[in-house]
Enzyme design. Sequence first.
Site: not given
Length: 256
Positions: A46, A57
């Site tokens: 990924e 994030d």
Amino acid sequence: MSRLKQLFQEKKNNILSVFYTAGFPKLNDTVEIARHLQSGGADIIEIGIPFSDPVADGPTIQASNKVALDNGMTVKFLLDQVKEIRKDVSIPIVLMGYLNPVLQYGFEKFCKEAAANGVDGLILPDMPLDEFNEHKDLTSSLGLDVIFLVSPTTSSERINMIDGLSSGFVYAVSSSSTTGAKKGFTTDQEQYFQKLKSANLKNPFLIGFGISDHATFSKASEYGSGAIVGSAFINLLQESRNFEKDISQFVESLKS
């Protein structure tokens, strides 16, 4: 059949997807890291599309985004790197990122080039479901699986809707927080995992956010088909002086 669908058909459990940011630690490391992930035993690669404002994030991945952008990473260069990766790597490749850089590049152009260069799936967490409906025929015609996220606060009705729109797998966010390596899961988190396991989803699901070691990977795999590790791997890459050795040991430490 897509590489993702074939993987989940052939392997029902302990699937490991490893996330890293394209162009980190150095601009041209993307290809080498992918090769070592495959040889080390990862099941899915990924790759993160760097963005200047990665709000979902945590600090580790945010910092890697800044480094990658400072290194000169672009969407076009990443797609070229995927083409290079595909010369040696046969396991599924998923691109994950925010919608803004994709729209700036051109959604249709991005999807066509991604598919042509060997991308199997897309995760665009901030893409509204209504907007995806406008592009579903395009991604389907290109053989691109599109993966959506569910979280502990997602209602059962919406989980079913997301499962219906997703292909490949569903990304089960373990907590309603930003990404980051954590130690263990709470009782509430395990109840949420059990809820997903009992939901009879049409897609398999992988658990992400907070996967950092063998214990968290194994626990996630008790409920889902496996797990996604990101921040812990980014930390490894930042410290590594030998990608081949360190990546192999990292994957082995999670799986065994």
